[in-house]
Design a protein around this motif. Sequence first.
Motif, mmCIF file in Angstrom:
data_model
loop_
_atom_site.group_PDB
_atom_site.id
_atom_site.type_symbol
_atom_site.label_atom_id
_atom_site.label_comp_id
_atom_site.label_asym_id
_atom_site.label_seq_id
_atom_site.Cartn_x
_atom_site.Cartn_y
_atom_site.Cartn_z
ATOM 1 N N GLY A 1 0.786 -1.238 0.000
ATOM 2 C CA GLY A 1 0.000 0.000 0.000
ATOM 3 C C GLY A 1 0.811 1.278 0.000
ATOM 4 N N ALA A 2 2.145 1.171 -0.192
ATOM 5 C CA ALA A 2 2.945 2.388 -0.390
ATOM 6 C C ALA A 2 3.394 2.492 -1.843
ATOM 7 N N GLY A 3 2.942 1.541 -2.666
ATOM 8 C CA GLY A 3 3.259 1.578 -4.102
ATOM 9 C C GLY A 3 2.217 2.395 -4.841
ATOM 10 N N LYS B 1 6.922 -3.451 2.298
ATOM 11 C CA LYS B 1 8.353 -3.638 2.566
ATOM 12 C C LYS B 1 9.163 -2.361 2.337
ATOM 13 N N LEU B 2 8.561 -1.429 1.609
ATOM 14 C CA LEU B 2 9.269 -0.193 1.192
ATOM 15 C C LEU B 2 10.526 -0.522 0.385
ATOM 16 N N THR B 3 10.315 -1.208 -0.716
ATOM 17 C CA THR B 3 11.380 -1.373 -1.707
ATOM 18 C C THR B 3 11.557 -0.015 -2.384
ATOM 19 N N TYR B 4 12.373 0.043 -3.425
ATOM 20 C CA TYR B 4 12.562 1.311 -4.158
ATOM 21 C C TYR B 4 11.217 1.887 -4.598
ATOM 22 N N GLN C 1 5.995 -1.524 8.222
ATOM 23 C CA GLN C 1 7.012 -1.888 7.230
ATOM 24 C C GLN C 1 7.382 -3.351 7.416
ATOM 25 N N GLY C 2 7.215 -4.139 6.364
ATOM 26 C CA GLY C 2 7.540 -5.560 6.474
ATOM 27 C C GLY C 2 7.234 -6.286 5.190
ATOM 28 N N ASP C 3 7.626 -7.563 5.179
ATOM 29 C CA ASP C 3 7.579 -8.394 3.974
ATOM 30 C C ASP C 3 6.362 -9.324 4.018
ATOM 31 N N ALA D 1 4.132 -6.471 -4.868
ATOM 32 C CA ALA D 1 4.803 -7.217 -5.935
ATOM 33 C C ALA D 1 5.985 -6.402 -6.430
ATOM 34 N N GLU D 2 6.895 -7.073 -7.092
ATOM 35 C CA GLU D 2 7.834 -6.400 -7.984
ATOM 36 C C GLU D 2 7.075 -6.240 -9.288
ATOM 37 N N SER D 3 7.055 -5.015 -9.855
ATOM 38 C CA SER D 3 6.078 -4.756 -10.915
ATOM 39 C C SER D 3 6.645 -4.259 -12.247
ATOM 40 N N VAL E 1 -4.354 -8.994 -6.543
ATOM 41 C CA VAL E 1 -4.320 -8.011 -7.633
ATOM 42 C C VAL E 1 -3.294 -8.465 -8.669
ATOM 43 N N SER E 2 -3.775 -8.773 -9.873
ATOM 44 C CA SER E 2 -2.841 -9.249 -10.896
ATOM 45 C C SER E 2 -2.991 -8.444 -12.193
ATOM 46 N N THR E 3 -2.372 -8.941 -13.223
ATOM 47 C CA THR E 3 -2.168 -8.163 -14.452
ATOM 48 C C THR E 3 -2.670 -8.905 -15.691
ATOM 49 N N SER F 1 6.099 -14.561 -13.228
ATOM 50 C CA SER F 1 6.002 -14.626 -11.762
ATOM 51 C C SER F 1 4.591 -14.266 -11.294
ATOM 52 N N LYS F 2 3.942 -13.332 -11.985
ATOM 53 C CA LYS F 2 2.557 -12.997 -11.627
ATOM 54 C C LYS F 2 1.632 -14.164 -11.984
ATOM 55 N N ALA F 3 1.890 -14.806 -13.122
ATOM 56 C CA ALA F 3 1.068 -15.962 -13.517
ATOM 57 C C ALA F 3 1.172 -17.054 -12.456
ATOM 58 N N ASN G 1 -7.393 -9.183 -12.941
ATOM 59 C CA ASN G 1 -6.305 -9.062 -13.930
ATOM 60 C C ASN G 1 -6.529 -7.772 -14.703
ATOM 61 N N CYS G 2 -5.712 -6.788 -14.401
ATOM 62 C CA CYS G 2 -5.949 -5.442 -14.939
ATOM 63 C C CYS G 2 -4.903 -5.046 -15.983
ATOM 64 N N SER G 3 -5.298 -4.135 -16.852
ATOM 65 C CA SER G 3 -4.386 -3.611 -17.866
ATOM 66 C C SER G 3 -3.510 -2.504 -17.267
ATOM 67 N N ASN G 4 -2.731 -1.832 -18.115
ATOM 68 C CA ASN G 4 -1.784 -0.807 -17.648
ATOM 69 C C ASN G 4 -2.503 0.347 -16.966
ATOM 70 N N ASN G 5 -2.069 0.666 -15.770
ATOM 71 C CA ASN G 5 -2.631 1.799 -15.027
ATOM 72 C C ASN G 5 -1.795 3.052 -15.255
ATOM 73 N N TYR G 6 -2.416 4.205 -15.059
ATOM 74 C CA TYR G 6 -1.681 5.468 -15.047
ATOM 75 C C TYR G 6 -2.431 6.411 -14.117
ATOM 76 N N GLU H 1 9.553 5.320 -13.590
ATOM 77 C CA GLU H 1 10.286 4.340 -14.381
ATOM 78 C C GLU H 1 9.344 3.771 -15.435
ATOM 79 N N LYS H 2 8.019 3.988 -15.235
ATOM 80 C CA LYS H 2 7.003 3.467 -16.144
ATOM 81 C C LYS H 2 6.721 4.512 -17.221
ATOM 82 N N LEU H 3 6.168 4.064 -18.345
ATOM 83 C CA LEU H 3 6.112 4.907 -19.544
ATOM 84 C C LEU H 3 5.577 6.335 -19.303
HETATM 85 P P1 NAD Z 1 4.578 -0.752 -7.423
HETATM 86 O O1 NAD Z 1 5.851 -1.370 -7.863
HETATM 87 O O2 NAD Z 1 4.366 0.717 -7.613
HETATM 88 O O3 NAD Z 1 4.351 -1.033 -5.858
HETATM 89 C C1 NAD Z 1 4.599 -2.273 -5.264
HETATM 90 C C2 NAD Z 1 4.607 -2.070 -3.751
HETATM 91 O O4 NAD Z 1 4.813 -3.359 -3.133
HETATM 92 C C3 NAD Z 1 5.735 -1.166 -3.265
HETATM 93 O O5 NAD Z 1 5.234 -0.248 -2.310
HETATM 94 C C4 NAD Z 1 6.736 -2.121 -2.624
HETATM 95 O O6 NAD Z 1 7.452 -1.537 -1.544
HETATM 96 C C5 NAD Z 1 5.803 -3.223 -2.135
HETATM 97 N N1 NAD Z 1 6.488 -4.536 -2.000
HETATM 98 C C6 NAD Z 1 7.336 -5.116 -2.890
HETATM 99 N N2 NAD Z 1 7.756 -6.300 -2.416
HETATM 100 C C7 NAD Z 1 7.157 -6.479 -1.207
HETATM 101 C C8 NAD Z 1 7.179 -7.516 -0.237
HETATM 102 N N3 NAD Z 1 7.916 -8.617 -0.418
HETATM 103 N N4 NAD Z 1 6.434 -7.377 0.888
HETATM 104 C C9 NAD Z 1 5.686 -6.247 1.087
HETATM 105 N N5 NAD Z 1 5.638 -5.236 0.208
HETATM 106 C C10 NAD Z 1 6.352 -5.348 -0.935
HETATM 107 O O7 NAD Z 1 3.441 -1.595 -8.133
HETATM 108 P P2 NAD Z 1 1.990 -1.128 -8.625
HETATM 109 O O8 NAD Z 1 2.102 -0.591 -9.987
HETATM 110 O O9 NAD Z 1 1.355 -0.333 -7.560
HETATM 111 O O10 NAD Z 1 1.277 -2.541 -8.726
HETATM 112 C C11 NAD Z 1 0.559 -3.092 -7.634
HETATM 113 C C12 NAD Z 1 0.007 -4.446 -8.031
HETATM 114 O O11 NAD Z 1 -0.828 -4.316 -9.171
HETATM 115 C C13 NAD Z 1 1.110 -5.448 -8.436
HETATM 116 O O12 NAD Z 1 0.749 -6.707 -7.941
HETATM 117 C C14 NAD Z 1 1.079 -5.431 -9.958
HETATM 118 O O13 NAD Z 1 1.500 -6.661 -10.475
HETATM 119 C C15 NAD Z 1 -0.384 -5.178 -10.217
HETATM 120 N N6 NAD Z 1 -0.713 -4.494 -11.483
HETATM 121 C C16 NAD Z 1 -0.058 -3.343 -11.834
HETATM 122 C C17 NAD Z 1 -0.419 -2.691 -13.005
HETATM 123 C C18 NAD Z 1 0.235 -1.381 -13.414
HETATM 124 O O14 NAD Z 1 -0.038 -0.880 -14.505
HETATM 125 N N7 NAD Z 1 1.056 -0.763 -12.583
HETATM 126 C C19 NAD Z 1 -1.417 -3.217 -13.819
HETATM 127 C C20 NAD Z 1 -2.065 -4.396 -13.421
HETATM 128 C C21 NAD Z 1 -1.700 -5.012 -12.250
#
Ligand code: NAD
Length: 356
Positions: free
Chosen positions: A8-10, A33-36, A56-58, A82-84, A131-133, A162-164, A185-190, A197-199
Motif C-alpha cells: 500500500g505504499a506503491g 516492505k518499502l522497496t525502491y 514496514q515488512g515483507d 509485488a515487484e512490478s 491483484v494481478s495483471t 512470476s505474476k502468472a 487481472n488489470c491492464s496498464n494503469n496510469y 520508471e514506467k512509460l
Molecule cells: P509498485 O511497484 O508501484 O508497488 C509495489 C509495492 O509493493 C511497493 O510499495 C513495494 O514496496 C511493495 N512490496 C514489494 N515487495 C514487497 C514484499 N515482499 N512485501 C511487502 N511489500 C512489498 O506496483 P503497482 O504498480 O502499484 O502494482 C501493484 C500491483 O498491481 C502489483 O501486484 C502489480 O502486479 C499489479 N498491477 C499493476 C499494473 C500497473 O499498470 N502498474 C497493472 C495491473 C496489475
Amino acid sequence: MTILVTGGAGFIGANFVLDWLAGSDEPVVNLDKLTYAGNPETLASLQGDKRHIFVQGDIGDAALVTRLLAEHQPRAVLNFAAESHVDRSIHGPGDFIETNIMGTFRLLESVRGFWMGLADAPKADFRFLHVSTDEVYGSLSKDDPAFAETNRYEPNSPYSASKAASDHLVRAWHHTYGLPVLTTNCSNNYGPFHFPEKLIPLMIVNALAGKPLPVYGDGMQIRDWLYVKDHCSAIRTVLKGGRLGETYNVGGWNEKPNIEIVQTVCKLLDELRPKADGSSYASQITYVTDRPGHDRRYAIDARKLEKELGWKPAETFDTGIRKTVAWYLANPEWVAHVQSGAYRDWVQKQYAGDAQ
Ligand code: NAD
Ligand code: TYD
C-alpha cells in the motif's frame, strides 16, 4: 471491521488506500516492505490518521503477517505487493521470483492459518483478493480478440511469469483448501503517484527536464490504459460482490500504441507548460533499443465485470491523462523526492548506450 492491504505504499496500493479512507471509516492495516517502489510520502496526507496503520515488512514474513492478522482480525486481505516493472525483471528476475511467487505463497499460508481459526460467520465473510495483471495472458496480434478470463496463460517476461505463478497459487489455495479468493487481472494503469520508471510518468518527468523521451523499438506496441482510480473502484466492486474463486479482467477499453501515448503527453505539456522557445516537447522523442521479448499488444475484454457486477470505468483516456499530467505539474516536490538514489541508478543502467 478492518482490511489488510499489502503493497500500500506503491502506486496502485497507495491510491487504493487513499481512496478507501476517503470513502469509508473502515481502518486499513498497510503492510509494505518499502522497496525502491514504496514511497511513504505518497501517504503523507494520512499522517496522524488513526484509521491508517502502516507496518514496514515483507509479505513473506510469516511471523509478522500471522501477528498482524491475529491482532487486527481483518475481514479481508488485498494483495497489491509485488515487484512490478518488466524491464527490471529482465535485468534481475530474482526479486520477482522471491516476492511475487514465494512471497505470495507464504502470504497465502499465513492467511490460510488465520482463516481456518475463524468462527463460522467471519470465516464465511472473509476474502483474499489478489491483484494481478493482463500480462499473464501473453501477447496478442493485431486482429486477435481482447483477453477474456478464459484465455490460456502465456506469460512472456519474468515479471508476467512470476505474476502468472502467483495467480495459480491463489487459484489452488481456493480449490484445495477452500480459501475464499478473488483475482483481478488489470491492464496498464496510469495516474497520480506513478513511479517515473514506467512509460507515462517517465515521459512527463523527462520532458520537463529537457531530456530525451525514450520510445522502445518502433513505438507501435499496444497497451490498454486504465486510470488508477478506476482500477481502485473495480477492486472495491470485486471485493464486495465477486464470486469466490473467480477471476475478473479489468480494463479501460482504451487500446493505444505507445507512440500515441507519448505524443498525447507532449501535446498536453505544450498546452499546460509551453516551452520558452516555443518548440514542442515532441521534439525530444527518441527511438531507443527495443525491450527483449517485448509483448506487441495487450487488450482487455472487461465484459464479465460489467455484466456481473455493473462496473465501468469513470474516466476516458482523454480525461484521465489530462488529470495525470496536471497532477505531475502540480506536485514537483513528490517527483523531486522520488528522483533520488535508487531511481537515478536504475535509469543509468536501463538506458546505458542510448542518448540521455
Ligand atoms: P509498485 O511497484 O508501484 O508497488 C509495489 C509495492 O509493493 C511497493 O510499495 C513495494 O514496496 C511493495 N512490496 C514489494 N515487495 C514487497 C514484499 N515482499 N512485501 C511487502 N511489500 C512489498 O506496483 P503497482 O504498480 O502499484 O502494482 C501493484 C500491483 O498491481 C502489483 O501486484 C502489480 O502486479 C499489479 N498491477 C499493476 C499494473 C500497473 O499498470 N502498474 C497493472 C495491473 C496489475
Ligand atoms: P511500462 O510502463 O513499463 O509497462 P508494461 O511494460 O508493464 O506494459 O511500459 C509500457 C509500454 O511502454 C511498454 O510497451 C514498454 C514501453 N516503454 C517505452 O517505449 N519506453 C520506456 O522508457 C518505457 C519505460 C516503456
